[in-house]
Structure formats: C-alpha cells, structure tokens
Design an enzyme around this catalytic site. Structure first.
Site, short mmCIF file in Angstrom:
data_model
loop_
_atom_site.label_atom_id
_atom_site.label_comp_id
_atom_site.label_asym_id
_atom_site.label_seq_id
_atom_site.Cartn_x
_atom_site.Cartn_y
_atom_site.Cartn_z
N ASN A 172 0.86 -1.16 -0.02
CA ASN A 172 -0.14 -0.11 0.13
C ASN A 172 0.99 1.23 -0.07
OD1 ASN A 172 -2.29 -1.56 -0.22
ND2 ASN A 172 -2.80 -1.31 2.00
N HIS A 225 -5.32 2.80 14.59
CA HIS A 225 -6.63 1.81 13.78
C HIS A 225 -6.00 0.28 13.90
CE1 HIS A 225 -9.99 0.55 11.76
NE2 HIS A 225 -9.44 0.18 10.90
N VAL A 252 -8.29 6.16 3.69
CA VAL A 252 -8.83 4.92 3.92
C VAL A 252 -7.78 3.77 4.11
CG1 VAL A 252 -10.78 3.32 3.68
CG2 VAL A 252 -10.91 5.87 3.47
N ARG A 260 -18.67 0.25 15.69
CA ARG A 260 -18.50 -1.36 16.02
C ARG A 260 -18.88 -1.45 17.42
NH1 ARG A 260 -13.75 -2.66 11.96
NH2 ARG A 260 -14.81 -3.35 10.20
N1 LIG Z 1 -9.40 2.63 7.64
C1 LIG Z 1 -10.26 1.82 7.75
O1 LIG Z 1 -10.94 1.71 8.78
C2 LIG Z 1 -10.57 0.63 6.68
C3 LIG Z 1 -11.75 -0.19 6.70
C4 LIG Z 1 -11.63 -1.02 5.45
C5 LIG Z 1 -10.89 -1.07 4.52
N2 LIG Z 1 -9.64 -0.34 4.60
C6 LIG Z 1 -8.61 -0.56 3.76
O2 LIG Z 1 -9.16 0.13 2.66
C7 LIG Z 1 -8.29 -0.28 1.49
C8 LIG Z 1 -9.55 -0.85 0.22
O3 LIG Z 1 -9.94 -1.67 0.68
P1 LIG Z 1 -11.37 -2.56 -0.22
O4 LIG Z 1 -11.94 -3.37 0.51
O5 LIG Z 1 -11.89 -1.44 -1.00
O6 LIG Z 1 -10.40 -3.25 -1.13
P2 LIG Z 1 -10.64 -3.66 -2.77
O7 LIG Z 1 -9.67 -4.64 -3.14
O8 LIG Z 1 -11.96 -4.12 -3.08
O9 LIG Z 1 -10.28 -2.12 -3.50
C9 LIG Z 1 -9.23 -1.54 -3.61
C10 LIG Z 1 -9.11 -1.16 -5.09
O10 LIG Z 1 -8.03 -0.31 -5.21
C11 LIG Z 1 -7.69 -0.42 -6.50
N3 LIG Z 1 -6.30 0.14 -6.71
C12 LIG Z 1 -5.14 -0.56 -6.63
N4 LIG Z 1 -4.08 0.19 -6.83
C13 LIG Z 1 -4.51 1.37 -7.46
C14 LIG Z 1 -3.90 2.56 -8.05
N5 LIG Z 1 -2.46 2.81 -8.18
N6 LIG Z 1 -4.80 3.59 -8.31
C15 LIG Z 1 -6.08 3.45 -8.33
N7 LIG Z 1 -6.76 2.53 -7.51
C16 LIG Z 1 -5.93 1.35 -7.40
C17 LIG Z 1 -7.66 -1.75 -6.88
O11 LIG Z 1 -7.72 -2.06 -8.45
C18 LIG Z 1 -9.19 -2.16 -6.22
O12 LIG Z 1 -10.20 -1.90 -7.02
C19 LIG Z 1 -7.77 -1.52 2.04
O13 LIG Z 1 -6.15 -1.02 2.28
C20 LIG Z 1 -8.50 -1.87 3.11
O14 LIG Z 1 -7.29 -2.46 4.10
C21 LIG Z 1 -9.49 0.53 5.68
#
Ligand SMILES: NC(=O)c1ccc[n+]([C@@H]2O[C@H](COP(=O)([O-])OP(=O)(O)OC[C@H]3O[C@@H](n4cnc5c(N)ncnc54)[C@H](O)[C@@H]3O)[C@@H](O)[C@H]2O)c1
Length: 309
Positions: free
Chosen positions: A96, A176, A119, A152
């Site tokens: 990431n 987090h 996020v 939650r």
């Molecule tokens: N902060 C929080 O509380 C929280 C909660 C849930 C998920 N998350 C995090 O959010 C992120 C996304 O989760 P998700 O469930 O949507 O994952 P996901 O895999 O469904 O979606 C991620 C998307 O990012 C895209 N992506 C990757 N590299 C990219 C780039 N360079 N430019 C544009 N798009 C790109 C991917 O193609 C994918 O469609 C994860 O890192 C997850 O851990 C954080």
C-alpha cells in the site's frame, strides 16, 4: 453555483460504497478512479443508473485518469490491498505504500486545494505517508478509522442492552489496530455512563470484540475486509466537511503535542468542518488510559518507521 466535487480513488469495495453513499446524500458530484480497466467505468455507470430509482441528482463517473478529478473539494483514497484471513493491517504496508505514493502526486497535481481522507491500511501510517508526500497543511489530510471503530463498539453495546444505537455515545482513541483505546469512562447511553448499565466483564468482552472487529469481518468474508461500515464512515466525514457541520468525530489526525504526542498521525476526537480538521480535542485521561494510549502510539510509530521515509 458549481456543485462540490468528490473524488474516490480505488473503485473496489470501500470506494464504490463511499461513492454510492455520498451520491445519495447529494453533497456533490462523484468521480471514481481505479487502475482496472472497466471497473470504475462499469461501477460508475451502474451507480448513476440507480439515481432515477433512488432519486438523487448527483452525477457519478468512473475513469482511469485523473483529469476528471480536477478541482475536487474532497478526495477519499481507498486504493490499496485489503486483508485476507490471517493477515494483520501491517502486512499491507509495503504494497500500500507503493500504491499511495503513486496516487497522491496525481491527486495533488489535479486538486491542489482538496481535503484528503485516507482509508487504505495500515491507516495511521498511510495517513502519515500521504501528509508527507502531498505537502498540504495538516488540517487538510486525515484518516478514517475512529468512526468505524466507535460504530462497532456502539453496535455491540446496542445488541447487549437491546437499546437504540441513536442514544449511544463513545470515544475511541489511538491507532486503527488491535491496540486501539476505547474509553468506557466516556461511553454513555443517553447520558447514563455505561459503567452503571453493564458489569465490567460484559464491557471488557465488548471492548475486546471491538478491538478485533475488523478481523471478525475478514474471517467471515475470507476474500477481503469490511466495506459497508467503512464506506458509511468515510461518507460521514465527507458530509461533515462539505456541509461545514463542525461535527466532533474521531478521526486520524496529525498531532503536534496533543496527548503528549508529536509527529504522528493518530486517532483523536476532532472538529470536522469546511477547513478539514479544525481542532483536535483533548479529553482527560487517567493513568491507565494514558498507558494504553502510549502503547498504541508506540505501535503506530513502529509502523511509520517501517515506511523508511
Ligand atoms: N480505515 C479503515 O477503517 C478501513 C476499513 C476497511 C478497509 N480499509 C482499507 O481500504 C483499502 C481498500 O479496501 P477495499 O475493501 O475497498 O479493497 P478492494 O480490493 O475491494 O479495492 C481496492 C481497489 O484499489 C484499486 N487500486 C489499486 N491500486 C490502485 C492505484 N494505484 N490507483 C487506483 N486504484 C488502485 C484496486 O484495483 C481495487 O479496485 C484496503 O487497504 C483496506 O485495508 C480501511
């Protein structure tokens, strides 16, 4: 008068959920960006086609480029890999980091006055990375985590007591991760301290479930992590900013001395309005709570150090 523009980077599970929520709220037009050809375009069009049914007039477009994001007011950055069973949020750091570094420059180039909501995980570390890379002032870069974590905890309290979620208030501090710091002393149901409503054993059980709340969903889903509640949480932050609501919400913010911490992005209650993080609010902590906060800060610092900036 032009409408606000909200860009969502990453059109995956969380990104599409945020896009849908903010479009329904009619707080701006939405641009979704992803690198998978067809994904943002397809989801964008599908969401737009839900608008006559749901009755919102926001425009939604999906794209692989950044031109359409130009002059965004708020950019929500969800691009990044999500956890699978057995993974910690820290396991996502290297992948990431590369994704966030590649995205932030393009966002800034096209929207130099935007407010960024991070996020991608590990959340506090990715927020720190974005802040360092974008060159924006600290009030314009923040992370979403605390609204989800408190949601939650509130859900579990409401299930335990069989009371409305509307009456529950709580504060969670810290990173987090599993070392987040929920504060039962600041948790009430319609002003009544939770400590008077539940035995200590029950509160401890709910706190533990909250700390591991993300992992609980990952172990059910197996192929990814939570997105309905995270998407709703990010949308609530966008709304607070674009409507200048001055809401007091737990967010990941850059600290300069608050809670005795500096040069770290960390979960704290903030006032969220048109200028982004308008104020960090410090609550009084007892010795035990301070100890938990410093433990949580230690693990966030370790993660930030792993960025090797
Ligand atoms: N902060 C929080 O509380 C929280 C909660 C849930 C998920 N998350 C995090 O959010 C992120 C996304 O989760 P998700 O469930 O949507 O994952 P996901 O895999 O469904 O979606 C991620 C998307 O990012 C895209 N992506 C990757 N590299 C990219 C780039 N360079 N430019 C544009 N798009 C790109 C991917 O193609 C994918 O469609 C994860 O890192 C997850 O851990 C954080």
């Amino acid at each position: 008068m032009a409408r606000n523009k909200i860009s969502v980077i990453g059109a995956g599970n969380v990104g599409a959920t945020v896009a849908h929520k903010v479009a329904e709220m009619e707080i701006g037009d939405v641009v979704m960006v992803d690198i998978i050809d067809g994904l943002p375009q397809g989801k964008g069009l599908d969401l737009l086609e839900s608008s006559p049914i749901e009755g919102f007039d926001s425009k939604i477009v999906g794209t692989m480029g950044y031109e359409e994001t130009a002059h965004s007011d708020v950019v929500v950055i969800t691009s990044g890999v999500a956890r699978k069973p057995g993974m910690s949020r820290e396991d996502l750091l290297d992948t990431n980091k590369k994704i966030i570094e590649s995205v932030v420059g393009k966002v800034v180039e096209n929207s130099p006055n935007a407010i960024l909501i991070m996020v991608a995980n590990p959340l506090d570390t990715m927020t720190y990375l974005a802040l360092r890379r974008c060159g924006f002032p600290k009030n314009r870069v923040m992370g979403m985590a605390g609204i989800l974590d408190t949601a939650r905890f509130k859900t579990f309290i409401s299930m335990e007591l069989n009371v409305s979620i509307e009456d529950i208030q709580t504060v969670i501090l810290g990173g987090h991760g599993d070392e987040m710091v929920p504060l039962p002393r600041y948790t009430t149901v319609s002003g009544i301290p939770i400590l008077q409503l539940l035995p200590e054993e029950a509160i401890d059980r709910l706190l533990e479930r909250t700390r591991k709340g993300g992992g609980e969903i990952v172990s059910f889903l197996k192929t990814g992590s939570a997105y309905y509640a995270p998407g709703a949480a990010a949308a609530q932050m966008v709304e607070a900013i674009l409507k200048d609501k001055k809401r007091i919400l737990p967010c990941c913010a850059y600290l300069e001395g608050e809670y005795g911490l500096s040069d770290i992005c960390f979960g704290v209650p903030v006032k969220l309005g048109a200028n982004g993080v308008e104020k960090v609010i410090e609550v009084e902590l007892n010795a035990e709570e301070k100890e938990l906060v410093s433990k949580s800060a230690e693990s966030v610092r370790k993660s930030i150090a792993a960025l090797k900036l």
